[in-house]
Scaffold this motif. Structure first.
Motif, PDB file in Angstrom:
ATOM      1  N   ASP A  27      16.535  13.857 -11.501  1.00  0.00           N
ATOM      2  CA  ASP A  27      16.859  15.085 -10.781  1.00  0.00           C
ATOM      3  C   ASP A  27      16.118  15.187  -9.451  1.00  0.00           C
ATOM      4  N   VAL A  28      15.017  14.478  -9.313  1.00  0.00           N
ATOM      5  CA  VAL A  28      14.314  14.464  -8.028  1.00  0.00           C
ATOM      6  C   VAL A  28      15.258  13.964  -6.935  1.00  0.00           C
ATOM      7  N   VAL A  29      16.024  12.932  -7.253  1.00  0.00           N
ATOM      8  CA  VAL A  29      16.982  12.369  -6.292  1.00  0.00           C
ATOM      9  C   VAL A  29      18.240  13.218  -6.223  1.00  0.00           C
ATOM     10  N   MET A  78       0.847  -1.194   0.000  1.00  0.00           N
ATOM     11  CA  MET A  78       0.000   0.000   0.000  1.00  0.00           C
ATOM     12  C   MET A  78       0.884   1.247   0.000  1.00  0.00           C
ATOM     13  N   ARG A  79       0.518   2.226  -0.780  1.00  0.00           N
ATOM     14  CA  ARG A  79       1.258   3.480  -0.798  1.00  0.00           C
ATOM     15  C   ARG A  79       1.050   4.268   0.494  1.00  0.00           C
ATOM     16  N   ALA A  80       2.059   5.103   0.821  1.00  0.00           N
ATOM     17  CA  ALA A  80       1.871   6.026   1.933  1.00  0.00           C
ATOM     18  C   ALA A  80       0.773   7.021   1.566  1.00  0.00           C
ATOM     19  N   ILE A  81       0.049   7.482   2.578  1.00  0.00           N
ATOM     20  CA  ILE A  81      -1.087   8.370   2.354  1.00  0.00           C
ATOM     21  C   ILE A  81      -0.699   9.813   2.643  1.00  0.00           C
ATOM     22  N   GLU A  82      -1.076  10.706   1.758  1.00  0.00           N
ATOM     23  CA  GLU A  82      -0.822  12.139   1.932  1.00  0.00           C
ATOM     24  C   GLU A  82      -2.122  12.884   1.683  1.00  0.00           C
ATOM     25  N   ASN A  83      -2.592  13.620   2.718  1.00  0.00           N
ATOM     26  CA  ASN A  83      -3.814  14.415   2.588  1.00  0.00           C
ATOM     27  C   ASN A  83      -4.997  13.578   2.082  1.00  0.00           C
ATOM     28  N   GLY A  84      -5.103  12.355   2.581  1.00  0.00           N
ATOM     29  CA  GLY A  84      -6.240  11.524   2.231  1.00  0.00           C
ATOM     30  C   GLY A  84      -6.119  10.848   0.888  1.00  0.00           C
ATOM     31  N   GLY A  85      -5.030  11.063   0.144  1.00  0.00           N
ATOM     32  CA  GLY A  85      -4.871  10.429  -1.156  1.00  0.00           C
ATOM     33  C   GLY A  85      -3.574   9.667  -1.232  1.00  0.00           C
ATOM     34  N   LEU A  86      -3.318   9.069  -2.384  1.00  0.00           N
ATOM     35  CA  LEU A  86      -2.085   8.323  -2.567  1.00  0.00           C
ATOM     36  C   LEU A  86      -0.925   9.284  -2.799  1.00  0.00           C
ATOM     37  N   MET A  87       0.182   9.036  -2.107  1.00  0.00           N
ATOM     38  CA  MET A  87       1.360   9.888  -2.262  1.00  0.00           C
ATOM     39  C   MET A  87       2.177   9.424  -3.458  1.00  0.00           C
ATOM     40  N   GLU A 119       5.483   8.767  -5.836  1.00  0.00           N
ATOM     41  CA  GLU A 119       6.835   8.314  -5.503  1.00  0.00           C
ATOM     42  C   GLU A 119       7.763   9.513  -5.282  1.00  0.00           C
ATOM     43  N   ASP A 120       7.626  10.555  -6.108  1.00  0.00           N
ATOM     44  CA  ASP A 120       8.471  11.737  -5.948  1.00  0.00           C
ATOM     45  C   ASP A 120       8.314  12.338  -4.549  1.00  0.00           C
ATOM     46  N   ALA A 121       7.064  12.481  -4.113  1.00  0.00           N
ATOM     47  CA  ALA A 121       6.815  13.069  -2.798  1.00  0.00           C
ATOM     48  C   ALA A 121       7.332  12.171  -1.686  1.00  0.00           C
ATOM     49  N   PHE A 138      13.588  11.299   2.799  1.00  0.00           N
ATOM     50  CA  PHE A 138      14.832  12.068   2.904  1.00  0.00           C
ATOM     51  C   PHE A 138      14.753  13.042   4.081  1.00  0.00           C
ATOM     52  N   ASP A 139      13.668  13.783   4.164  1.00  0.00           N
ATOM     53  CA  ASP A 139      13.498  14.755   5.244  1.00  0.00           C
ATOM     54  C   ASP A 139      13.396  14.066   6.604  1.00  0.00           C
ATOM     55  N   GLU A 140      12.687  12.935   6.652  1.00  0.00           N
ATOM     56  CA  GLU A 140      12.550  12.201   7.913  1.00  0.00           C
ATOM     57  C   GLU A 140      13.907  11.727   8.429  1.00  0.00           C
ATOM     58  N   VAL A 141      14.700  11.156   7.533  1.00  0.00           N
ATOM     59  CA  VAL A 141      16.005  10.627   7.930  1.00  0.00           C
ATOM     60  C   VAL A 141      16.905  11.743   8.440  1.00  0.00           C
TER      61      VAL A 141
END
Length: 312
Positions: free
Chosen positions: A209-211, A1-10, A12-14, A20-23
């Motif tokens: 470039d996202v990475v 299951m994908r991680a959820i963001e604002n009630g929707g599917l997040m 891959e880029d997000a 990255f920010d969590e780590v």
């Protein structure tokens, strides 16, 4: 299951950025930055190059071939007072080899030396120590030596000035533990798209470039610039930088040499004519680092230190 963001599917880029920010938020360490300047320094001051303090009667350190080591840097530990866990009195001194790899290949670990002096003898003078310093061997190749001046005199001297306060530094992508921690968190959220590190996320991103942009956020803290007053990467504590790979190889996030004792980055001074003076240069614009076990540091046991430098 994908991680959820604002009630929707997040996307891959997000998710790549979220992990990255969590780590980085969850893995921070106090770091004390210093600057270099061409100012007068005393025998027991913090400095790069010059004449180090050496107790009366103590001979100059030699490598396993009985060739003299070169003095790299000295830290007045009172300057490290803002840094928890580090000594706050005495001197820390760093000597390295004068061979082509500057002492990193010596299996006996005599190609470099780190000394901790709990106290200093005020009777020792700079003239006394200078008299015990070895003459520069004209047959030694100093091409890669980090403090070699343009005239090959190898007598560069810079005052080290530490910040008044330590800052919390997030883990760097160059640290070998980063990919292990990143993969663990990502795989918790997306077990259907397993990866081993941040670079692997390129396979799932809409664009590489996202990475790479995220890696740039981490690495920008170590890119040498034209001002020795601001040069990132010149530090004690915090997380290290490498131009190649983390020398402390591991398969998990454990690391015996877990503390960055001292790091000296390539340091450049821009001249008015646009040209650059390299005050410090490890090979091809690299970085040099010394590591120690945190528990050993707390005991003030400097018998085992790992030294490494690499370049582009």
């Amino acid at each position: 299951m994908r991680a959820i963001e604002n009630g929707g599917l997040m996307s891959e880029d997000a998710l790549i950025k979220q992990v990255f920010d969590e780590v980085r938020a969850a893995n921070q360490r106090p770091m004390l930055h210093y600057t270099l300047s061409k100012e007068p320094v005393g025998l027991c001051d913090s400095k790069v190059g010059g004449v180090p303090y050496l107790p009366l009667g103590e001979e100059w350190p030699l490598d396993s071939c009985d060739d003299p080591l070169a003095f790299l840097a000295q830290i007045d530990c009172a300057d490290l007072t803002p840094l928890p866990g580090f000594p706050h009195e005495g001197l820390l001194q760093f000597f390295i080899g004068t061979d082509i790899v500057m002492g990193t290949s010596d299996e006996e670990q005599r190609g470099f030396r780190v000394y901790y002096r709990e106290s200093v003898d005020d009777a020792v003078t700079e003239e006394d120590v200078a008299a015990r310093m070895p003459d520069v061997d004209p047959d030694i190749d100093y091409e890669n030596y980090p403090l070699c001046d343009e005239d090959d005199s190898c007598d560069a001297l810079y005052k080290m000035t530490f910040d008044a306060e330590a800052t919390m530094q997030p883990i760097t992508c160059a640290d070998g533990r980063f990919d292990v921690i990143y993969a663990r968190r990502w795989n918790e959220l997306r077990p259907d798209l397993p990866l081993k590190g941040l670079y692997d996320a390129c396979d799932y991103a809409s664009d590489e470039d996202v990475v790479y942009d995220l890696i740039g956020v981490s690495d920008e803290a170590f890119d040498w610039n034209g001002s020795p007053d601001e040069q990132p990467g010149n530090q004690c504590g915090g997380y290290p930088s490498f131009t190649q790979d983390d020398c402390r190889a591991r398969e998990d996030d454990s690391c015996e040499m877990d503390t960055l004792l001292f790091q000296l980055n390539t340091t450049v001074k821009e001249r008015p004519d646009g040209k650059r003076d390299f005050w410090v240069c490890w090979g091809d614009a690299g970085v040099g680092s010394f590591f120690i076990n945190g528990e050993a540091l707390a005991r003030r046991d400097f018998s085992r230190v790992e030294y490494y430098w690499d370049c582009y």
